[in-house]
Design a protein around this motif. Structure first.
Motif, PDB file in Angstrom:
ATOM      1  N   LYS A  61       0.826  -1.221   0.000  1.00 50.23           N
ATOM      2  CA  LYS A  61       0.000   0.000   0.000  1.00 50.23           C
ATOM      3  C   LYS A  61       0.853   1.260   0.000  1.00 50.23           C
ATOM      4  N   VAL A  62       1.995   1.226   0.697  1.00 47.93           N
ATOM      5  CA  VAL A  62       2.885   2.388   0.693  1.00 47.93           C
ATOM      6  C   VAL A  62       3.429   2.618  -0.717  1.00 47.93           C
ATOM      7  N   ALA A  63       3.839   1.538  -1.375  1.00 52.81           N
ATOM      8  CA  ALA A  63       4.350   1.662  -2.742  1.00 52.81           C
ATOM      9  C   ALA A  63       3.273   2.229  -3.669  1.00 52.81           C
ATOM     10  N   ASP A  64       2.043   1.773  -3.506  1.00 49.31           N
ATOM     11  CA  ASP A  64       0.940   2.280  -4.326  1.00 49.31           C
ATOM     12  C   ASP A  64       0.650   3.741  -4.009  1.00 49.31           C
ATOM     13  N   HIS A  65       0.692   4.095  -2.727  1.00 48.90           N
ATOM     14  CA  HIS A  65       0.390   5.465  -2.312  1.00 48.90           C
ATOM     15  C   HIS A  65       1.332   6.459  -2.977  1.00 48.90           C
ATOM     16  N   TYR A  66       2.608   6.118  -3.044  1.00 52.28           N
ATOM     17  CA  TYR A  66       3.587   7.030  -3.628  1.00 52.28           C
ATOM     18  C   TYR A  66       3.756   6.822  -5.137  1.00 52.28           C
ATOM     19  N   GLY A  67       3.066   5.841  -5.670  1.00 51.34           N
ATOM     20  CA  GLY A  67       3.193   5.590  -7.104  1.00 51.34           C
ATOM     21  C   GLY A  67       4.614   5.230  -7.507  1.00 51.34           C
ATOM     22  N   LEU A  68       5.280   4.453  -6.681  1.00 55.76           N
ATOM     23  CA  LEU A  68       6.672   4.112  -6.963  1.00 55.76           C
ATOM     24  C   LEU A  68       6.786   3.306  -8.245  1.00 55.76           C
ATOM     25  N   ARG A  69       7.794   3.591  -9.007  1.00 58.70           N
ATOM     26  CA  ARG A  69       8.072   2.874 -10.247  1.00 58.70           C
ATOM     27  C   ARG A  69       8.983   1.693  -9.905  1.00 58.70           C
ATOM     28  N   ILE A  70       8.466   0.493 -10.065  1.00 55.57           N
ATOM     29  CA  ILE A  70       9.203  -0.702  -9.672  1.00 55.57           C
ATOM     30  C   ILE A  70       9.209  -1.692 -10.829  1.00 55.57           C
ATOM     31  N   ALA A  71      10.394  -2.031 -11.299  1.00 59.11           N
ATOM     32  CA  ALA A  71      10.548  -3.052 -12.336  1.00 59.11           C
ATOM     33  C   ALA A  71      10.801  -4.378 -11.630  1.00 59.11           C
ATOM     34  N   THR A  72       9.725  -5.141 -11.387  1.00 64.74           N
ATOM     35  CA  THR A  72       9.866  -6.416 -10.689  1.00 64.74           C
ATOM     36  C   THR A  72      10.306  -7.512 -11.658  1.00 64.74           C
ATOM     37  N   TYR A  73      10.846  -8.574 -11.079  1.00 64.07           N
ATOM     38  CA  TYR A  73      11.347  -9.728 -11.844  1.00 64.07           C
ATOM     39  C   TYR A  73      12.365  -9.287 -12.894  1.00 64.07           C
ATOM     40  N   GLU A  74      13.223  -8.379 -12.493  1.00 62.74           N
ATOM     41  CA  GLU A  74      14.306  -7.888 -13.341  1.00 62.74           C
ATOM     42  C   GLU A  74      15.561  -7.775 -12.479  1.00 62.74           C
ATOM     43  N   GLU A  75      16.587  -8.524 -12.823  1.00 59.80           N
ATOM     44  CA  GLU A  75      17.795  -8.600 -11.996  1.00 59.80           C
ATOM     45  C   GLU A  75      18.902  -7.716 -12.550  1.00 59.80           C
ATOM     46  N   ALA A  76      19.496  -6.902 -11.671  1.00 59.82           N
ATOM     47  CA  ALA A  76      20.655  -6.103 -12.056  1.00 59.82           C
ATOM     48  C   ALA A  76      21.883  -7.006 -12.088  1.00 59.82           C
ATOM     49  N   GLU A  77      22.525  -7.086 -13.240  1.00 56.60           N
ATOM     50  CA  GLU A  77      23.687  -7.961 -13.401  1.00 56.60           C
ATOM     51  C   GLU A  77      25.008  -7.227 -13.293  1.00 56.60           C
ATOM     52  N   SER A  78      25.024  -5.942 -13.625  1.00 59.25           N
ATOM     53  CA  SER A  78      26.269  -5.180 -13.519  1.00 59.25           C
ATOM     54  C   SER A  78      25.973  -3.697 -13.393  1.00 59.25           C
ATOM     55  N   ILE A  79      26.911  -2.994 -12.748  1.00 59.07           N
ATOM     56  CA  ILE A  79      26.841  -1.541 -12.600  1.00 59.07           C
ATOM     57  C   ILE A  79      28.204  -0.999 -13.013  1.00 59.07           C
ATOM     58  N   ALA A  80      28.218  -0.075 -13.959  1.00 54.84           N
ATOM     59  CA  ALA A  80      29.480   0.496 -14.419  1.00 54.84           C
ATOM     60  C   ALA A  80      29.395   2.018 -14.412  1.00 54.84           C
ATOM     61  N   ARG A  81      30.388   2.648 -13.812  1.00 54.13           N
ATOM     62  CA  ARG A  81      30.455   4.113 -13.818  1.00 54.13           C
ATOM     63  C   ARG A  81      31.211   4.573 -15.056  1.00 54.13           C
ATOM     64  N   GLU A  82      30.559   5.446 -15.835  1.00 52.67           N
ATOM     65  CA  GLU A  82      31.148   5.921 -17.080  1.00 52.67           C
ATOM     66  C   GLU A  82      32.054   7.119 -16.831  1.00 52.67           C
ATOM     67  N   GLN A  83      32.796   7.532 -17.849  1.00 48.29           N
ATOM     68  CA  GLN A  83      33.741   8.637 -17.700  1.00 48.29           C
ATOM     69  C   GLN A  83      33.053   9.954 -17.359  1.00 48.29           C
ATOM     70  N   ASP A  84      31.795  10.110 -17.799  1.00 49.79           N
ATOM     71  CA  ASP A  84      31.079  11.360 -17.495  1.00 49.79           C
ATOM     72  C   ASP A  84      30.428  11.341 -16.120  1.00 49.79           C
ATOM     73  N   GLY A  85      30.656  10.270 -15.354  1.00 49.38           N
ATOM     74  CA  GLY A  85      30.127  10.203 -13.995  1.00 49.38           C
ATOM     75  C   GLY A  85      28.766   9.555 -13.887  1.00 49.38           C
ATOM     76  N   THR A  86      28.133   9.218 -15.006  1.00 50.41           N
ATOM     77  CA  THR A  86      26.843   8.523 -14.964  1.00 50.41           C
ATOM     78  C   THR A  86      27.086   7.013 -14.868  1.00 50.41           C
ATOM     79  N   PHE A  87      25.994   6.281 -14.708  1.00 47.10           N
ATOM     80  CA  PHE A  87      26.096   4.832 -14.534  1.00 47.10           C
ATOM     81  C   PHE A  87      25.305   4.097 -15.611  1.00 47.10           C
ATOM     82  N   THR A  88      25.860   2.977 -16.028  1.00 42.80           N
ATOM     83  CA  THR A  88      25.166   2.056 -16.912  1.00 42.80           C
ATOM     84  C   THR A  88      24.858   0.792 -16.132  1.00 42.80           C
ATOM     85  N   ILE A  89      23.587   0.426 -16.076  1.00 38.79           N
ATOM     86  CA  ILE A  89      23.160  -0.766 -15.345  1.00 38.79           C
ATOM     87  C   ILE A  89      22.598  -1.757 -16.343  1.00 38.79           C
ATOM     88  N   LYS A  90      23.197  -2.935 -16.386  1.00 40.88           N
ATOM     89  CA  LYS A  90      22.698  -3.987 -17.277  1.00 40.88           C
ATOM     90  C   LYS A  90      21.836  -4.939 -16.450  1.00 40.88           C
TER      91      LYS A  90
END
Length: 343
Positions: free
Chosen positions: A80-109
């Motif tokens: 109910k809390v998640a619904d109340h705030y309208g949180l954006r949740i990508a369920t059943y999706e696993e983060a396999e890697s996190i890489a910080r790019e040269q411009d300081g942003t991140f790429t998540i596969k």
């Protein structure tokens, strides 16, 4: 491009998303199971040690018919809390890697439920992946057999069976009592001199009463060293002697540990003591700028170091730090763009 991607939709991950949203940041949660998956895996009839108030997130009251809520009440509350705030949740999706790019942003596969891969971009990343997927293994022969579980859900399947419960904490005691209620023959086996001193104070007298009446057997200063189809082998830590116990099932309540693999691969340093990620406790930022940790994943080998009631506050620290850094970047940019001689 998201302002923040949060890995893990447990209570601490949800709290972090809410606090980021309050700061005007776009936040996407990536969760490899369903939301609050760890709580879903708790025993069906489990009652929390914490009061409902200490489990609240996002300034939303936790209505509860008891002082300490049960698992099913927590599942409803967090949905109910998640619904109340309208949180954006990508369920059943696993983060396999996190890489910080040269411009300081991140790429998540990531990888979705049926194998599709996806690439996400974010200015900041929060890892709040919990620990319940990784039980502490015993490392003994027979541990991988079908008769062994590290996840006790409910007692019914064990009615009338001979069950060995390994462990001496709240989870072991709760499992043993539920098993006894359905008529299982229960033996609790624990390495320590006595069961944990942190057992719920309203539960310990009930457990001791069952032990004193001979309804539950306890073997302390001992460990299981082998699991066979019809028995387990118990070794005394006092004299090294061995005892065979007739056995149908083993419930190994040996605790869980956070997965450090994603953190290490992302460049986060680990402290030598207890394999704990290096981070600033005032902001929860790791040694990698823009990469944060929240919840139990910030603990060391002792997963009990961080609970929902403490980890839920990490989101406020993280969101405030990201917002402050963004405001400073805007100020610097505006100053640089101001016409010469402007005040």
């Amino acid at each position: 491009m998201e302002d923040v991607i949060i890995i893990g939709a447990g209570p601490c991950g949800l709290s972090a998303a809410i606090e980021c949203q309050k700061q005007g940041l776009s936040a996407l949660i990536v969760e490899k199971h369903n939301i609050v998956h760890s709580i879903f895996l708790y025993p069906v009839n489990m009652q929390f040690f914490s009061t409902a108030e200490l489990l609240e997130i996002g300034d939303i009251p936790f209505p509860c018919s008891n002082e300490k809520p049960y698992r099913h009440e927590a599942l409803v509350y967090y949905r109910k809390v998640a619904d109340h705030y309208g949180l954006r949740i990508a369920t059943y999706e696993e983060a396999e890697s996190i890489a910080r790019e040269q411009d300081g942003t991140f790429t998540i596969k990531t990888r979705r439920r049926f194998g599709e891969s996806r690439v996400l971009k974010a200015r900041n990343v929060v890892v709040s992946s919990g620990y319940f997927d990784h039980p502490n293994m015993l490392g003994i022969p027979g541990e991988n057999s079908d008769k062994v579980t590290h996840y006790f859900r409910e007692a019914h399947p064990y009615a009338g069976m001979k069950v060995a419960v390994i462990g001496g904490s709240n989870s072991a005691v709760d499992a043993a009592m539920e098993l006894e209620r359905v008529g299982a023959d229960v033996t609790v086996i624990y390495r320590g001199d006595d069961l944990s001193g942190n057992i719920k104070p309203w539960v310990r007298p009930l457990f001791d009463g069952l032990v004193n009446k001979g309804k539950i057997r306890t073997i302390t200063r001992s460990r299981v060293v082998e699991i066979q189809a019809d028995h387990v082998v118990v070794e005394s830590l006092e004299n090294g002697s061995h005892e065979q116990l007739a056995n149908d099932f083993v419930v190994a309540m040996t605790g869980f540990r956070p997965d450090r693999g994603l953190l290490s691969a992302s460049g986060i340093e680990m402290s030598e003591d207890q394999d704990k990620p290096v981070f600033d406790p005032a902001t929860m930022e790791s040694n990698v700028p823009g990469l944060y940790v929240a919840g139990v994943v910030a603990s060391g080998r002792n997963a009990n170091e961080v609970f929902i009631e403490t980890g839920r506050g990490h989101g406020k620290l993280i969101a405030a730090h990201i917002a402050a850094r963004r405001a400073e970047a805007v100020r610097i940019r505006n100053t640089a763009e101001a016409p010469y001689g402007a005040n």
